[in-house]
Write a protein that holds these residues in place. Structure first.
Motif, mmCIF file in Angstrom:
data_model
loop_
_atom_site.group_PDB
_atom_site.id
_atom_site.type_symbol
_atom_site.label_atom_id
_atom_site.label_comp_id
_atom_site.label_asym_id
_atom_site.label_seq_id
_atom_site.Cartn_x
_atom_site.Cartn_y
_atom_site.Cartn_z
ATOM 1 N N THR A 17 67.373 126.381 -29.056
ATOM 2 C CA THR A 17 66.336 126.012 -28.095
ATOM 3 C C THR A 17 66.943 125.109 -27.040
ATOM 4 N N ARG A 136 65.230 130.351 -26.841
ATOM 5 C CA ARG A 136 63.967 129.721 -26.430
ATOM 6 C C ARG A 136 64.287 128.687 -25.362
ATOM 7 N N TRP A 338 58.185 125.710 -32.186
ATOM 8 C CA TRP A 338 59.506 126.325 -32.016
ATOM 9 C C TRP A 338 60.500 125.906 -33.107
#
Length: 357
Positions: A17, A136, A338
């Motif tokens: 991420t 992400r 997430w």
């Protein structure tokens, strides 16, 4: 346009991420050549200048890019630092500090910064993140108030990258945070710290970047969001309306822009007998040409030349702890779900620290 060929992720590669901070941009150096490249990209964006290309292009390339780069380069030279452009230096530092803050909260993420115009470009940073197995991405523009010319243009650059990308990452995008409590708190702390060190001036003037009135008529919420930020800050500081002003700066061209204009307002105040003023630019989270040269140099000179005696510029949020905390709060809220928290080793399990004998 064919999509680029992309290597497959290795089966053992964990998804990653990233948080991408995006600021407006800056030339690479304070020279006419660098300014010409930067201004051509900036003023060539139809989000920034909403004039039909057939009309605007001859003006831009035939007049503006011939005359303005040398003048702008001289202005940039007055604020350039050993680290380069102030905006570039502060934005890079914000990304570094945000990475540390999120890490201290237990988030395992990457944090990068990019510029809408100039370097590093949004596309180049996203390409680099993709090469690092990032799947992400939270895009967090450093514009608290939404305008099509800033936040909207950032989304355009993001969309352009997506159109040539085969394997798309999960994306989240922060459109605005004009009255975010952390942001307002960071602004209020900046002001109160300034007052503690310098005393209070007769008025606090908030100068936001201007936009053509036409943008407001077409639906931009920018004007209302600037006034919302100002209202929340005034409430946080406990100021009465007569001690507080909101103005707009950086007018360009002959069209009518959001009013009142910053420099004429400062001149009028001085001529009316106001002797001291505190000036802050809440819409800019990093000091840059528009704050350091346009406000702290040009507007200062105009106010003092009209009879004022004490012009006090309050720096932007830059790397203030309250602002980094506000950024971390924003990012943390947006990344919910997430799974960015670093895994904790179970007692006695794999990865656990062995106890001392």
């Amino acid at each position: 346009m064919p999509y680029a060929t992309e290597p497959a992720l290795a089966p053992e590669a964990p998804p990653r991420t990233a948080v991408l901070l995006v600021n407006l941009g800056t030339p690479d150096e304070p020279t006419p050549a660098a300014l010409r490249r930067y201004l051509a990209e900036f003023l060539g964006d139809p989000r920034v200048v909403e004039i039909p290309k057939i009309v605007w292009w001859p003006i831009l390339h035939g007049l503006i890019l011939r005359l303005r780069p040398a003048r702008s380069a001289r202005k940039y030279a007055t604020v350039w630092t050993p680290e380069g452009s102030p905006l570039a230096a502060w934005t890079a530092r914000q990304a570094t500090l945000l990475l540390g803050s999120l890490g201290e909260r237990g988030h395992r993420v990457l944090v990068r910064h990019a510029m809408r115009y100039g370097n590093p470009s949004i596309a180049s940073v996203l390409d680099d993140l993709k090469a690092q197995n990032v799947t992400r991405v939270l895009v967090l523009p450093l514009y608290p108030q939404y305008a099509a010319a800033t936040t909207g243009s950032t989304a355009d650059a993001l969309a352009a990258w997506l159109t040539r990308t085969r394997r798309l990452p999960d994306l989240r995008f922060v459109a605005d945070y004009a009255d975010d409590p952390g942001y307002i708190d960071a602004l209020a702390r900046r002001v109160t710290t300034h007052w503690a060190q310098n005393g209070r001036a007769e008025r606090l003037l908030l100068s936001f970047h201007g936009l053509p009135v036409r943008s407001k008529l077409l639906g931009d919420p920018y004007d209302a969001q600037c006034k919302l930020t100002a209202q929340r800050l005034r409430e946080a500081l406990g100021l009465t309306e007569d001690r507080f002003l909101v103005t707009f700066q950086s007018r360009f061209g002959r069209a009518k822009w959001l009013e009142p204009y910053t420099e004429p307002t400062l001149v009028a105040l001085a001529q009316q007998g106001l002797r001291s003023v505190d000036v802050m630019c809440p819409g800019f989270v990093s000091d840059c040409l528009e704050t350091l040269e346009e406000i702290d140099q040009e507007a200062r000179a105009a106010f003092l030349g009209a009879g004022g005696t004490d012009f006090r510029y309050i720096p932007c949020l830059n790397d203030s702890p309250a602002w980094i905390r506000a950024l971390a709060d924003l990012a943390e809220r947006q990344m919910q779900g997430w799974g960015t928290a670093a895994p904790r080793a179970a007692a006695g399990g794999p990865g656990a620290t062995p106890s001392r004998p």
